[in-house]
Design a protein around this motif. Structure first.
Motif, PDB file in Angstrom:
ATOM      1  N   GLN A  83      63.435   6.254 -55.785  1.00  0.00           N
ATOM      2  CA  GLN A  83      64.722   6.325 -55.212  1.00  0.00           C
ATOM      3  C   GLN A  83      64.147   6.231 -53.709  1.00  0.00           C
ATOM      4  N   GLY A  84      63.394   6.900 -53.046  1.00  0.00           N
ATOM      5  CA  GLY A  84      63.010   6.652 -51.621  1.00  0.00           C
ATOM      6  C   GLY A  84      62.866   5.133 -51.176  1.00  0.00           C
ATOM      7  N   PHE A  85      61.976   4.547 -52.260  1.00  0.00           N
ATOM      8  CA  PHE A  85      61.780   2.983 -51.785  1.00  0.00           C
ATOM      9  C   PHE A  85      63.206   2.254 -51.600  1.00  0.00           C
ATOM     10  N   ILE A  86      64.427   2.534 -52.636  1.00  0.00           N
ATOM     11  CA  ILE A  86      65.434   2.027 -52.504  1.00  0.00           C
ATOM     12  C   ILE A  86      66.144   2.515 -51.074  1.00  0.00           C
ATOM     13  N   TYR A  87      66.151   3.951 -50.679  1.00  0.00           N
ATOM     14  CA  TYR A  87      66.581   4.099 -49.417  1.00  0.00           C
ATOM     15  C   TYR A  87      65.943   3.485 -48.208  1.00  0.00           C
ATOM     16  N   LEU A  88      64.748   3.265 -48.286  1.00  0.00           N
ATOM     17  CA  LEU A  88      64.242   2.373 -47.188  1.00  0.00           C
ATOM     18  C   LEU A  88      64.422   1.012 -47.209  1.00  0.00           C
ATOM     19  N   LEU A  89      64.585   0.376 -48.459  1.00  0.00           N
ATOM     20  CA  LEU A  89      64.949  -0.847 -48.191  1.00  0.00           C
ATOM     21  C   LEU A  89      66.441  -1.249 -47.965  1.00  0.00           C
ATOM     22  N   ASP A  90      67.308  -0.169 -48.120  1.00  0.00           N
ATOM     23  CA  ASP A  90      68.522  -0.081 -47.747  1.00  0.00           C
ATOM     24  C   ASP A  90      69.005  -0.212 -46.132  1.00  0.00           C
ATOM     25  N   GLU A  91      67.725   0.040 -45.464  1.00  0.00           N
ATOM     26  CA  GLU A  91      67.606   0.237 -44.053  1.00  0.00           C
ATOM     27  C   GLU A  91      67.391  -1.259 -43.357  1.00  0.00           C
ATOM     28  N   LEU A  92      66.777  -1.985 -44.199  1.00  0.00           N
ATOM     29  CA  LEU A  92      66.238  -3.424 -43.681  1.00  0.00           C
ATOM     30  C   LEU A  92      67.404  -4.366 -43.470  1.00  0.00           C
ATOM     31  N   ASP A  93      67.363  -5.312 -42.822  1.00  0.00           N
ATOM     32  CA  ASP A  93      68.175  -6.394 -42.459  1.00  0.00           C
ATOM     33  C   ASP A  93      68.270  -7.288 -43.737  1.00  0.00           C
ATOM     34  N   LYS A  94      69.236  -7.229 -44.213  1.00  0.00           N
ATOM     35  CA  LYS A  94      69.324  -8.270 -45.522  1.00  0.00           C
ATOM     36  C   LYS A  94      69.415  -9.759 -44.900  1.00  0.00           C
ATOM     37  N   GLU A 128      61.355 -18.041 -38.837  1.00  0.00           N
ATOM     38  CA  GLU A 128      61.453 -17.210 -37.606  1.00  0.00           C
ATOM     39  C   GLU A 128      62.193 -15.848 -37.929  1.00  0.00           C
ATOM     40  N   ASN A 129      62.670 -15.669 -39.170  1.00  0.00           N
ATOM     41  CA  ASN A 129      63.160 -14.478 -39.774  1.00  0.00           C
ATOM     42  C   ASN A 129      62.254 -13.872 -40.635  1.00  0.00           C
ATOM     43  N   ALA A 130      60.919 -14.312 -40.742  1.00  0.00           N
ATOM     44  CA  ALA A 130      59.928 -13.710 -41.868  1.00  0.00           C
ATOM     45  C   ALA A 130      59.614 -12.219 -41.297  1.00  0.00           C
ATOM     46  N   VAL A 131      59.387 -11.561 -42.517  1.00  0.00           N
ATOM     47  CA  VAL A 131      59.242 -10.031 -42.346  1.00  0.00           C
ATOM     48  C   VAL A 131      58.136  -9.833 -43.533  1.00  0.00           C
ATOM     49  N   PHE A 132      56.740  -9.486 -43.369  1.00  0.00           N
ATOM     50  CA  PHE A 132      55.874  -9.436 -44.269  1.00  0.00           C
ATOM     51  C   PHE A 132      56.100  -8.150 -44.813  1.00  0.00           C
ATOM     52  N   LEU A 133      56.193  -7.611 -46.278  1.00  0.00           N
ATOM     53  CA  LEU A 133      56.608  -6.594 -46.896  1.00  0.00           C
ATOM     54  C   LEU A 133      55.521  -6.082 -47.875  1.00  0.00           C
ATOM     55  N   ASP A 134      54.550  -5.120 -47.629  1.00  0.00           N
ATOM     56  CA  ASP A 134      53.683  -4.805 -48.478  1.00  0.00           C
ATOM     57  C   ASP A 134      54.111  -3.701 -49.339  1.00  0.00           C
ATOM     58  N   VAL A 135      54.368  -3.697 -50.671  1.00  0.00           N
ATOM     59  CA  VAL A 135      54.948  -2.595 -51.481  1.00  0.00           C
ATOM     60  C   VAL A 135      53.826  -1.780 -52.167  1.00  0.00           C
ATOM     61  N   ARG A 136      52.509  -1.637 -51.475  1.00  0.00           N
ATOM     62  CA  ARG A 136      51.485  -1.086 -52.201  1.00  0.00           C
ATOM     63  C   ARG A 136      51.547   0.616 -51.563  1.00  0.00           C
ATOM     64  N   THR A 137      50.709   1.423 -52.408  1.00  0.00           N
ATOM     65  CA  THR A 137      50.603   2.745 -51.679  1.00  0.00           C
ATOM     66  C   THR A 137      49.990   2.607 -50.530  1.00  0.00           C
ATOM     67  N   ALA A 146      59.803  -5.758 -57.082  1.00  0.00           N
ATOM     68  CA  ALA A 146      60.387  -5.248 -55.758  1.00  0.00           C
ATOM     69  C   ALA A 146      61.446  -6.541 -55.383  1.00  0.00           C
ATOM     70  N   CYS A 147      61.008  -7.745 -55.506  1.00  0.00           N
ATOM     71  CA  CYS A 147      61.728  -8.955 -55.348  1.00  0.00           C
ATOM     72  C   CYS A 147      63.206  -8.931 -56.098  1.00  0.00           C
ATOM     73  N   GLU A 148      62.859  -8.268 -57.396  1.00  0.00           N
ATOM     74  CA  GLU A 148      63.819  -8.364 -58.237  1.00  0.00           C
ATOM     75  C   GLU A 148      64.989  -7.242 -57.850  1.00  0.00           C
ATOM     76  N   ILE A 149      64.424  -6.085 -57.483  1.00  0.00           N
ATOM     77  CA  ILE A 149      65.139  -5.072 -57.079  1.00  0.00           C
ATOM     78  C   ILE A 149      66.255  -5.366 -55.765  1.00  0.00           C
ATOM     79  N   ILE A 173      56.343  -0.388 -47.523  1.00  0.00           N
ATOM     80  CA  ILE A 173      57.377   0.520 -48.280  1.00  0.00           C
ATOM     81  C   ILE A 173      56.701   0.630 -49.602  1.00  0.00           C
ATOM     82  N   ASP A 174      56.369   1.720 -49.946  1.00  0.00           N
ATOM     83  CA  ASP A 174      55.819   1.822 -51.541  1.00  0.00           C
ATOM     84  C   ASP A 174      56.594   1.811 -52.564  1.00  0.00           C
ATOM     85  N   ILE A 175      56.651   0.945 -53.454  1.00  0.00           N
ATOM     86  CA  ILE A 175      57.476   0.812 -54.613  1.00  0.00           C
ATOM     87  C   ILE A 175      57.407   2.274 -55.280  1.00  0.00           C
ATOM     88  N   TYR A 176      56.324   2.718 -55.595  1.00  0.00           N
ATOM     89  CA  TYR A 176      56.431   3.914 -56.391  1.00  0.00           C
ATOM     90  C   TYR A 176      57.065   5.105 -55.861  1.00  0.00           C
TER      91      TYR A 176
END
Length: 104
Positions: free
Chosen positions: A46-57, A16-25, A74-77, A40-43
């Protein structure tokens, strides 16, 4: 964690806490997505990192790209940033047999 598509999809459906994250362009994202995915485009570097930081861990992230290597990265990051539940779709959307929809 790397999961084959059957297990990846099955786990997401019962989570029930699933979020699908597409890291393509954005261009790749426009060609079709797994339903309800966010992009959220992994390419973006640093913008990728900022956007990830806004997600619920506390949520579970089911991450995919075209072939599985960008999503694995992306999973590693995300793990380094404190996300505990990240699941990489092995072989990505290129091999996906599940539903694909147009993004909204």
């Amino acid at each position: 964690m790397d999961l084959q598509q059957e297990q990846w999809w099955a786990e997401a459906q019962k989570d029930e806490n699933a979020v699908f994250l597409d890291v393509r362009t954005p261009e790749e994202f426009e060609r079709g997505i797994i339903p309800n995915a966010i992009n959220i485009d992994i390419y973006k570097g640093q913008g990728f990192i900022y956007l990830l930081d806004e997600l619920d861990k506390a949520k579970s992230y089911y991450v995919y790209c075209h072939a599985g290597s960008r999503s694995a990265k992306a999973c590693e990051i995300m793990q380094q940033m404190g996300f505990e539940k990240t699941f990489n779709l092995v072989c990505g959307i290129s091999n996906w047999k599940g539903p694909i929809v147009e993004p909204n």
